[in-house]
Scaffold this motif. Structure first.
Motif, PDB file in Angstrom:
ATOM      1  N   ALA A 152      26.600  20.630   6.961  1.00 27.11           N
ATOM      2  CA  ALA A 152      25.274  20.370   6.394  1.00 27.11           C
ATOM      3  C   ALA A 152      24.381  21.595   6.544  1.00 27.11           C
ATOM      4  O   ALA A 152      24.409  22.264   7.576  1.00 27.11           O
ATOM      5  CB  ALA A 152      24.630  19.167   7.079  1.00 27.11           C
ATOM      6  N   ALA A 153      23.602  21.877   5.483  1.00 22.37           N
ATOM      7  CA  ALA A 153      22.581  22.920   5.515  1.00 22.37           C
ATOM      8  C   ALA A 153      21.242  22.227   5.297  1.00 22.37           C
ATOM      9  O   ALA A 153      20.931  21.792   4.188  1.00 22.37           O
ATOM     10  CB  ALA A 153      22.858  23.963   4.435  1.00 22.37           C
ATOM     11  N   LEU A 154      20.449  22.089   6.364  1.00 23.09           N
ATOM     12  CA  LEU A 154      19.201  21.336   6.301  1.00 23.09           C
ATOM     13  C   LEU A 154      18.034  22.232   5.904  1.00 23.09           C
ATOM     14  O   LEU A 154      17.908  23.357   6.386  1.00 23.09           O
ATOM     15  CB  LEU A 154      18.907  20.674   7.649  1.00 23.09           C
ATOM     16  N   GLN A 155      17.175  21.694   5.029  1.00 21.57           N
ATOM     17  CA  GLN A 155      15.996  22.428   4.560  1.00 21.57           C
ATOM     18  C   GLN A 155      14.846  22.242   5.551  1.00 21.57           C
ATOM     19  O   GLN A 155      14.528  21.113   5.934  1.00 21.57           O
ATOM     20  CB  GLN A 155      15.556  21.902   3.190  1.00 21.57           C
ATOM     21  N   PRO A 156      14.210  23.355   5.966  1.00 23.74           N
ATOM     22  CA  PRO A 156      13.050  23.217   6.862  1.00 23.74           C
ATOM     23  C   PRO A 156      11.837  22.680   6.120  1.00 23.74           C
ATOM     24  O   PRO A 156      11.815  22.649   4.888  1.00 23.74           O
ATOM     25  CB  PRO A 156      12.817  24.651   7.347  1.00 23.74           C
ATOM     26  N   ASN A 157      10.826  22.281   6.886  1.00 23.13           N
ATOM     27  CA  ASN A 157       9.566  21.761   6.348  1.00 23.13           C
ATOM     28  C   ASN A 157       9.795  20.602   5.394  1.00 23.13           C
ATOM     29  O   ASN A 157       9.543  20.701   4.192  1.00 23.13           O
ATOM     30  CB  ASN A 157       8.770  22.877   5.655  1.00 23.13           C
ATOM     31  N   PRO A 158      10.278  19.467   5.901  1.00 20.85           N
ATOM     32  CA  PRO A 158      10.625  18.338   5.041  1.00 20.85           C
ATOM     33  C   PRO A 158       9.392  17.679   4.428  1.00 20.85           C
ATOM     34  O   PRO A 158       8.260  17.891   4.876  1.00 20.85           O
ATOM     35  CB  PRO A 158      11.326  17.371   5.997  1.00 20.85           C
ATOM     36  N   ALA A 159       9.631  16.884   3.411  1.00 19.92           N
ATOM     37  CA  ALA A 159       8.567  16.154   2.721  1.00 19.92           C
ATOM     38  C   ALA A 159       8.439  14.741   3.282  1.00 19.92           C
ATOM     39  O   ALA A 159       9.315  14.257   3.992  1.00 19.92           O
ATOM     40  CB  ALA A 159       8.872  16.102   1.226  1.00 19.92           C
ATOM     41  N   THR A 160       7.333  14.077   2.915  1.00 23.33           N
ATOM     42  CA  THR A 160       7.039  12.716   3.371  1.00 23.33           C
ATOM     43  C   THR A 160       6.606  11.868   2.185  1.00 23.33           C
ATOM     44  O   THR A 160       5.910  12.359   1.291  1.00 23.33           O
ATOM     45  CB  THR A 160       5.916  12.734   4.423  1.00 23.33           C
ATOM     46  N   ILE A 161       7.049  10.622   2.173  1.00 27.98           N
ATOM     47  CA  ILE A 161       6.580   9.635   1.192  1.00 27.98           C
ATOM     48  C   ILE A 161       5.810   8.580   1.978  1.00 27.98           C
ATOM     49  O   ILE A 161       6.297   8.095   3.007  1.00 27.98           O
ATOM     50  CB  ILE A 161       7.761   8.973   0.450  1.00 27.98           C
ATOM     51  N   GLN A 162       4.620   8.242   1.507  1.00 33.34           N
ATOM     52  CA  GLN A 162       3.850   7.196   2.175  1.00 33.34           C
ATOM     53  C   GLN A 162       3.047   6.430   1.140  1.00 33.34           C
ATOM     54  O   GLN A 162       2.825   6.915   0.035  1.00 33.34           O
ATOM     55  CB  GLN A 162       2.936   7.774   3.247  1.00 33.34           C
ATOM     56  N   GLY A 163       2.643   5.236   1.502  1.00 28.05           N
ATOM     57  CA  GLY A 163       1.857   4.433   0.576  1.00 28.05           C
ATOM     58  C   GLY A 163       1.640   3.032   1.095  1.00 28.05           C
ATOM     59  O   GLY A 163       1.813   2.750   2.287  1.00 28.05           O
ATOM     60  N   ARG A 164       1.269   2.155   0.176  1.00 29.46           N
ATOM     61  CA  ARG A 164       0.945   0.766   0.513  1.00 29.46           C
ATOM     62  C   ARG A 164       1.623  -0.147  -0.495  1.00 29.46           C
ATOM     63  O   ARG A 164       1.648   0.150  -1.698  1.00 29.46           O
ATOM     64  CB  ARG A 164      -0.572   0.582   0.465  1.00 29.46           C
ATOM     65  N   VAL A 165       2.156  -1.260  -0.023  1.00 26.79           N
ATOM     66  CA  VAL A 165       2.826  -2.227  -0.891  1.00 26.79           C
ATOM     67  C   VAL A 165       1.952  -3.479  -0.955  1.00 26.79           C
ATOM     68  O   VAL A 165       1.599  -4.048   0.083  1.00 26.79           O
ATOM     69  CB  VAL A 165       4.235  -2.573  -0.355  1.00 26.79           C
ATOM     70  N   ILE A 166       1.590  -3.880  -2.192  1.00 23.27           N
ATOM     71  CA  ILE A 166       0.695  -5.028  -2.365  1.00 23.27           C
ATOM     72  C   ILE A 166       1.290  -6.034  -3.339  1.00 23.27           C
ATOM     73  O   ILE A 166       2.188  -5.717  -4.122  1.00 23.27           O
ATOM     74  CB  ILE A 166      -0.699  -4.584  -2.866  1.00 23.27           C
ATOM     75  N   ASP A 167       0.768  -7.240  -3.293  1.00 21.12           N
ATOM     76  CA  ASP A 167       1.090  -8.295  -4.241  1.00 21.12           C
ATOM     77  C   ASP A 167       0.387  -7.941  -5.559  1.00 21.12           C
ATOM     78  O   ASP A 167      -0.827  -7.774  -5.605  1.00 21.12           O
ATOM     79  CB  ASP A 167       0.574  -9.629  -3.685  1.00 21.12           C
ATOM     80  N   ALA A 168       1.157  -7.802  -6.641  1.00 21.53           N
ATOM     81  CA  ALA A 168       0.605  -7.374  -7.927  1.00 21.53           C
ATOM     82  C   ALA A 168      -0.414  -8.370  -8.483  1.00 21.53           C
ATOM     83  O   ALA A 168      -1.312  -7.978  -9.233  1.00 21.53           O
ATOM     84  CB  ALA A 168       1.731  -7.163  -8.941  1.00 21.53           C
ATOM     85  N   GLN A 169      -0.289  -9.637  -8.121  1.00 18.14           N
ATOM     86  CA  GLN A 169      -1.213 -10.652  -8.660  1.00 18.14           C
ATOM     87  C   GLN A 169      -2.495 -10.760  -7.849  1.00 18.14           C
ATOM     88  O   GLN A 169      -3.585 -10.827  -8.398  1.00 18.14           O
ATOM     89  CB  GLN A 169      -0.509 -12.013  -8.731  1.00 18.14           C
ATOM     90  N   THR A 170      -2.383 -10.769  -6.522  1.00 23.25           N
ATOM     91  CA  THR A 170      -3.559 -11.002  -5.677  1.00 23.25           C
ATOM     92  C   THR A 170      -4.177  -9.715  -5.137  1.00 23.25           C
ATOM     93  O   THR A 170      -5.329  -9.711  -4.715  1.00 23.25           O
ATOM     94  CB  THR A 170      -3.196 -11.898  -4.477  1.00 23.25           C
ATOM     95  N   GLY A 171      -3.380  -8.629  -5.103  1.00 27.61           N
ATOM     96  CA  GLY A 171      -3.857  -7.384  -4.511  1.00 27.61           C
ATOM     97  C   GLY A 171      -3.778  -7.358  -3.000  1.00 27.61           C
ATOM     98  O   GLY A 171      -4.136  -6.370  -2.359  1.00 27.61           O
ATOM     99  N   ASN A 172      -3.285  -8.445  -2.387  1.00 28.21           N
ATOM    100  CA  ASN A 172      -3.144  -8.505  -0.933  1.00 28.21           C
ATOM    101  C   ASN A 172      -1.938  -7.683  -0.477  1.00 28.21           C
ATOM    102  O   ASN A 172      -0.919  -7.619  -1.171  1.00 28.21           O
ATOM    103  CB  ASN A 172      -2.959  -9.954  -0.473  1.00 28.21           C
ATOM    104  N   PRO A 173      -2.027  -7.067   0.719  1.00 27.51           N
ATOM    105  CA  PRO A 173      -0.886  -6.294   1.214  1.00 27.51           C
ATOM    106  C   PRO A 173       0.297  -7.200   1.547  1.00 27.51           C
ATOM    107  O   PRO A 173       0.121  -8.342   1.942  1.00 27.51           O
ATOM    108  CB  PRO A 173      -1.429  -5.622   2.470  1.00 27.51           C
ATOM    109  N   ILE A 174       1.499  -6.676   1.354  1.00 29.59           N
ATOM    110  CA  ILE A 174       2.719  -7.387   1.761  1.00 29.59           C
ATOM    111  C   ILE A 174       3.035  -6.892   3.168  1.00 29.59           C
ATOM    112  O   ILE A 174       3.483  -5.763   3.361  1.00 29.59           O
ATOM    113  CB  ILE A 174       3.872  -7.139   0.766  1.00 29.59           C
ATOM    114  N   ARG A 175       2.763  -7.738   4.156  1.00 31.07           N
ATOM    115  CA  ARG A 175       2.793  -7.349   5.567  1.00 31.07           C
ATOM    116  C   ARG A 175       4.171  -7.514   6.201  1.00 31.07           C
ATOM    117  O   ARG A 175       4.717  -8.593   6.167  1.00 31.07           O
ATOM    118  CB  ARG A 175       1.802  -8.197   6.361  1.00 31.07           C
TER     119      ARG A 175
END
Length: 197
Positions: free
Chosen positions: A121-144
């Motif tokens: 394996a050849a690993l790349q330095p300075n990795p990336a991050t994915i982040q966010g929030r998951v909500i109910d599309a109908q109510t807008g409430n978070p999916i906890r």
């Protein structure tokens, strides 16, 4: 032992390691028997920095049976960036190699009895991050706590996964540069996929 669900592994020299899950209740005595197969397979290789080509000591190598989230084996690379994982059954595996401040690199490999597979394996330095929030599309409430976010490469290998917190938030770090499909899923909800570069 306390009550709960546990993964129990049995291993012996020149035999493949085998794991089983068991759920214990208070006062229970649960028999867990193992039948180990001889002539195990192994994985070995070297892990380097993709830019400097220097070996990476202390990189984590995790081996999962495809479709599971608990590693059957894991090890760290030595001072020369080398590793060896032995005692593997004949099966299809997902191997994830990672290190602090580097993007992880996934592999998919099918091992036959006695096979000695090399994965470098050849690993790349300075990795990336994915982040966010998951909500109910109908109510807008978070999916906890029940929402699952899965990151998949274009070749279909699962790189990482995470659950949402009490506010529906998630964060997945240690990703190498590239294009990924991010799958959002939860019980009683339709799954949603987004592509992220």
């Amino acid at each position: 032992m306390p009550e709960g669900t546990f993964t129990i592994s049995a291993s012996a020299t020149d035999f493949a390691t085998k794991s089983q899950s068991v759920t214990l209740t208070p006062g229970e005595t649960e028999p867990v028997n193992f039948s180990l197969s001889s002539n195990p397979a192994s994985l070995s290789g070297i892990v380097i920095d993709a830019q400097t080509k220097a070996p990476l000591a202390g990189a984590l190598v995790e081996v999962f049976i495809v479709g599971t989230t608990i590693p059957v084996k894991s090890t760290l690379t030595d001072a020369n960036g080398q590793y060896l994982v032995s005692g593997l059954l004949k099966a299809e595996y997902r191997v994830v190699i990672s290190a602090d401040n580097y993007g992880s690199q996934p592999f998919r490999v099918v091992l036959a009895p006695g096979e000695r597979e090399t994965l470098n394996a050849a690993l790349q330095p300075n990795p990336a991050t994915i982040q966010g929030r998951v909500i109910d599309a109908q109510t807008g409430n978070p999916i906890r706590g029940a929402g699952v976010v899965t990151v998949i490469t274009g070749s279909g290998i699962i790189v990482a996964s995470a659950k949402t917190d009490l506010n529906g938030n998630y964060i997945i770090s240690g990703l190498a540069p590239g294009s990924y499909d991010v799958v959002f899923s939860a019980d009683n909800f339709a799954a949603h996929t987004s592509t992220v570069n």
